[in-house]
Write a protein that holds these residues in place. Structure first.
Motif, PDB file in Angstrom:
ATOM      1  N   LYS A  65       3.479  16.041   6.349  1.00  0.00           N
ATOM      2  CA  LYS A  65       4.074  15.984   7.681  1.00  0.00           C
ATOM      3  C   LYS A  65       4.149  17.368   8.292  1.00  0.00           C
ATOM      4  O   LYS A  65       3.817  17.568   9.475  1.00  0.00           O
ATOM      5  N   ASN A  66       4.571  18.354   7.499  1.00  0.00           N
ATOM      6  CA  ASN A  66       4.690  19.723   8.007  1.00  0.00           C
ATOM      7  C   ASN A  66       3.337  20.317   8.386  1.00  0.00           C
ATOM      8  O   ASN A  66       3.243  21.175   9.270  1.00  0.00           O
ATOM      9  N   ASN A  67       2.288  19.869   7.715  1.00  0.00           N
ATOM     10  CA  ASN A  67       0.949  20.397   7.986  1.00  0.00           C
ATOM     11  C   ASN A  67       0.128  19.495   8.905  1.00  0.00           C
ATOM     12  O   ASN A  67      -1.061  19.744   9.132  1.00  0.00           O
ATOM     13  N   GLY A  68       0.770  18.475   9.444  1.00  0.00           N
ATOM     14  CA  GLY A  68       0.092  17.580  10.377  1.00  0.00           C
ATOM     15  C   GLY A  68      -1.028  16.774   9.752  1.00  0.00           C
ATOM     16  O   GLY A  68      -2.015  16.449  10.412  1.00  0.00           O
ATOM     17  N   LEU A  69      -0.882  16.436   8.477  1.00  0.00           N
ATOM     18  CA  LEU A  69      -1.922  15.701   7.758  1.00  0.00           C
ATOM     19  C   LEU A  69      -1.534  14.240   7.566  1.00  0.00           C
ATOM     20  O   LEU A  69      -0.364  13.920   7.360  1.00  0.00           O
ATOM     21  N   LYS A  70      -2.518  13.365   7.652  1.00  0.00           N
ATOM     22  CA  LYS A  70      -2.292  11.954   7.394  1.00  0.00           C
ATOM     23  C   LYS A  70      -2.467  11.670   5.904  1.00  0.00           C
ATOM     24  O   LYS A  70      -3.265  12.312   5.236  1.00  0.00           O
ATOM     25  N   ILE A  71      -1.716  10.707   5.418  1.00  0.00           N
ATOM     26  CA  ILE A  71      -1.832  10.299   4.022  1.00  0.00           C
ATOM     27  C   ILE A  71      -2.874   9.192   3.939  1.00  0.00           C
ATOM     28  O   ILE A  71      -2.687   8.114   4.506  1.00  0.00           O
ATOM     29  N   PRO A  72      -3.992   9.425   3.268  1.00  0.00           N
ATOM     30  CA  PRO A  72      -5.040   8.394   3.176  1.00  0.00           C
ATOM     31  C   PRO A  72      -4.633   7.248   2.262  1.00  0.00           C
ATOM     32  O   PRO A  72      -3.842   7.415   1.346  1.00  0.00           O
ATOM     33  N   GLY A  73      -5.183   6.074   2.548  1.00  0.00           N
ATOM     34  CA  GLY A  73      -4.900   4.917   1.699  1.00  0.00           C
ATOM     35  C   GLY A  73      -3.735   4.076   2.161  1.00  0.00           C
ATOM     36  O   GLY A  73      -3.390   3.082   1.519  1.00  0.00           O
ATOM     37  N   LEU A  74      -3.143   4.443   3.302  1.00  0.00           N
ATOM     38  CA  LEU A  74      -2.010   3.686   3.838  1.00  0.00           C
ATOM     39  C   LEU A  74      -2.336   3.205   5.247  1.00  0.00           C
ATOM     40  O   LEU A  74      -2.969   3.911   6.027  1.00  0.00           O
ATOM     41  N   GLY A  75      -1.898   1.978   5.560  1.00  0.00           N
ATOM     42  CA  GLY A  75      -2.107   1.439   6.895  1.00  0.00           C
ATOM     43  C   GLY A  75      -3.530   0.941   7.108  1.00  0.00           C
ATOM     44  O   GLY A  75      -4.452   1.315   6.387  1.00  0.00           O
ATOM     45  N   HIS A  76      -3.677   0.069   8.106  1.00  0.00           N
ATOM     46  CA  HIS A  76      -4.996  -0.471   8.434  1.00  0.00           C
ATOM     47  C   HIS A  76      -5.027  -0.765   9.928  1.00  0.00           C
ATOM     48  O   HIS A  76      -4.076  -1.328  10.474  1.00  0.00           O
ATOM     49  N   PRO A  77      -6.113  -0.395  10.633  1.00  0.00           N
ATOM     50  CA  PRO A  77      -6.172  -0.569  12.083  1.00  0.00           C
ATOM     51  C   PRO A  77      -6.159  -2.016  12.553  1.00  0.00           C
ATOM     52  O   PRO A  77      -5.734  -2.302  13.670  1.00  0.00           O
ATOM     53  N   SER A  78      -6.624  -2.942  11.719  1.00  0.00           N
ATOM     54  CA  SER A  78      -6.714  -4.334  12.168  1.00  0.00           C
ATOM     55  C   SER A  78      -5.861  -5.312  11.361  1.00  0.00           C
ATOM     56  O   SER A  78      -5.816  -6.493  11.671  1.00  0.00           O
ATOM     57  N   ILE A  79      -5.169  -4.831  10.323  1.00  0.00           N
ATOM     58  CA  ILE A  79      -4.334  -5.708   9.507  1.00  0.00           C
ATOM     59  C   ILE A  79      -2.881  -5.236   9.607  1.00  0.00           C
ATOM     60  O   ILE A  79      -2.562  -4.113   9.239  1.00  0.00           O
ATOM     61  N   LYS A  80      -2.043  -6.097  10.116  1.00  0.00           N
ATOM     62  CA  LYS A  80      -0.628  -5.780  10.250  1.00  0.00           C
ATOM     63  C   LYS A  80       0.158  -6.461   9.132  1.00  0.00           C
ATOM     64  O   LYS A  80      -0.133  -7.585   8.750  1.00  0.00           O
ATOM     65  N   GLY A  81       1.143  -5.771   8.632  1.00  0.00           N
ATOM     66  CA  GLY A  81       1.922  -6.318   7.529  1.00  0.00           C
ATOM     67  C   GLY A  81       1.203  -6.129   6.208  1.00  0.00           C
ATOM     68  O   GLY A  81       0.219  -5.398   6.107  1.00  0.00           O
ATOM     69  N   GLU A  82       1.704  -6.799   5.176  1.00  0.00           N
ATOM     70  CA  GLU A  82       1.107  -6.649   3.851  1.00  0.00           C
ATOM     71  C   GLU A  82      -0.247  -7.355   3.770  1.00  0.00           C
ATOM     72  O   GLU A  82      -0.439  -8.431   4.340  1.00  0.00           O
ATOM     73  N   ASP A  83      -1.160  -6.735   3.075  1.00  0.00           N
ATOM     74  CA  ASP A  83      -2.510  -7.269   2.898  1.00  0.00           C
ATOM     75  C   ASP A  83      -2.542  -8.080   1.603  1.00  0.00           C
ATOM     76  O   ASP A  83      -2.249  -7.561   0.527  1.00  0.00           O
ATOM     77  N   ASP A  84      -2.906  -9.352   1.696  1.00  0.00           N
ATOM     78  CA  ASP A  84      -2.933 -10.218   0.515  1.00  0.00           C
ATOM     79  C   ASP A  84      -3.880  -9.688  -0.555  1.00  0.00           C
ATOM     80  O   ASP A  84      -3.643  -9.866  -1.755  1.00  0.00           O
ATOM     81  N   ARG A  85      -4.956  -9.024  -0.131  1.00  0.00           N
ATOM     82  CA  ARG A  85      -5.916  -8.474  -1.100  1.00  0.00           C
ATOM     83  C   ARG A  85      -5.282  -7.355  -1.918  1.00  0.00           C
ATOM     84  O   ARG A  85      -5.513  -7.230  -3.121  1.00  0.00           O
ATOM     85  N   VAL A  86      -4.451  -6.557  -1.261  1.00  0.00           N
ATOM     86  CA  VAL A  86      -3.756  -5.468  -1.951  1.00  0.00           C
ATOM     87  C   VAL A  86      -2.748  -6.042  -2.940  1.00  0.00           C
ATOM     88  O   VAL A  86      -2.643  -5.569  -4.085  1.00  0.00           O
ATOM     89  N   LEU A  87      -2.024  -7.062  -2.510  1.00  0.00           N
ATOM     90  CA  LEU A  87      -1.047  -7.689  -3.396  1.00  0.00           C
ATOM     91  C   LEU A  87      -1.736  -8.281  -4.628  1.00  0.00           C
ATOM     92  O   LEU A  87      -1.190  -8.237  -5.737  1.00  0.00           O
ATOM     93  N   LYS A  88      -2.947  -8.807  -4.437  1.00  0.00           N
ATOM     94  CA  LYS A  88      -3.684  -9.385  -5.552  1.00  0.00           C
ATOM     95  C   LYS A  88      -4.127  -8.303  -6.528  1.00  0.00           C
ATOM     96  O   LYS A  88      -4.064  -8.493  -7.751  1.00  0.00           O
TER      97      LYS A  88
END
Length: 218
Positions: free
Chosen positions: A103-126
């Motif tokens: 956050k202090n360096n203005g960097l995004k954390i990769p591997g989190l969030g998805h542009p077209s999937i909102k909420g939990e992803d069933d594939r990830v839960l699996k």
């Protein structure tokens, strides 16, 4: 599961990690690749699959379509490598410290969030469920799950798959093998489906039809 299919994943695991594969690991890799193949067979998402769909619809062969799609295998559209690097550099640190540093360096954390999937992803839960069934060191996957909860962003398919494969003993270079073979099969499924549904219309045909008076002159 056929013995040949089991042997394929077993030898792959041994060749890339130097370890002996258990039945649980072979089953996990099988199911993970199936999850990835189903995702890659979507002609709209990810970008490389869309490229294959467009190229095929324009009359390209599979090799031509796949070659065009490979241009999407970059750090911008194919983040497995970046996710692996992030995990290996940070999973032993306190999640709160990692979040604060990025956050202090203005960097995004990769591997989190998805542009077209909102909420939990069933594939990830699996993937998380399947990983819990095989008794291996799960520090990386646990780290990514905790990060997601602390920043209020759901773990995405790339983050979950990369962390799980790293926990299984694959190094960062080897992890990319699995999404790549899944992506290739997904591309082929798209190519075959589009070819079966309609006759491709070449861009040159459109051009000729629009300017047919020019091409009909003698």
């Amino acid at each position: 599961m056929s013995s040949n299919f089991s042997d394929f994943f077993s030898s792959t695991y041994t060749d890339l990690t130097g370890r002996e594969a258990t039945k649980g690991i072979v089953k996990f890799l099988n199911e993970l690749c199936q999850i990835l193949v189903d995702f890659e067979a979507n002609p709209i998402e990810p970008p490389s699959s869309c490229v294959v769909a467009l190229a095929t619809n324009c009359g390209a062969s599979f090799t031509q379509s796949a070659s065009a799609a490979l241009n999407c295998i970059t750090d911008k559209h194919f983040l497995f490598c970046s996710i692996c690097e992030f995990i290996e550099e940070n999973y032993k640190k306190r999640p709160g410290d990692v979040i604060k540093s990025h956050k202090n360096n203005g960097l995004k954390i990769p591997g989190l969030g998805h542009p077209s999937i909102k909420g939990e992803d069933d594939r990830v839960l699996k993937i998380i469920e399947n990983a819990g069934k095989i008794k291996v060191d799960g520090d990386r996957l646990s780290f990514m799950v905790i990060l997601g909860k602390q920043v209020d962003a759901n773990l995405n398919i790339g983050g979950a798959a990369a962390a799980a494969l790293l926990d299984l003993g694959f190094d960062s270079d080897s992890v990319i093998y699995f999404p790549l073979i899944a992506r290739t099969l997904g591309w082929l499924k798209i190519h075959k489906k589009i070819k079966a549904e309609k006759d491709p219309l070449l861009p040159s045909d459109l051009f000729i039809e629009k300017h047919k008076e020019i091409f009909s002159r003698k």
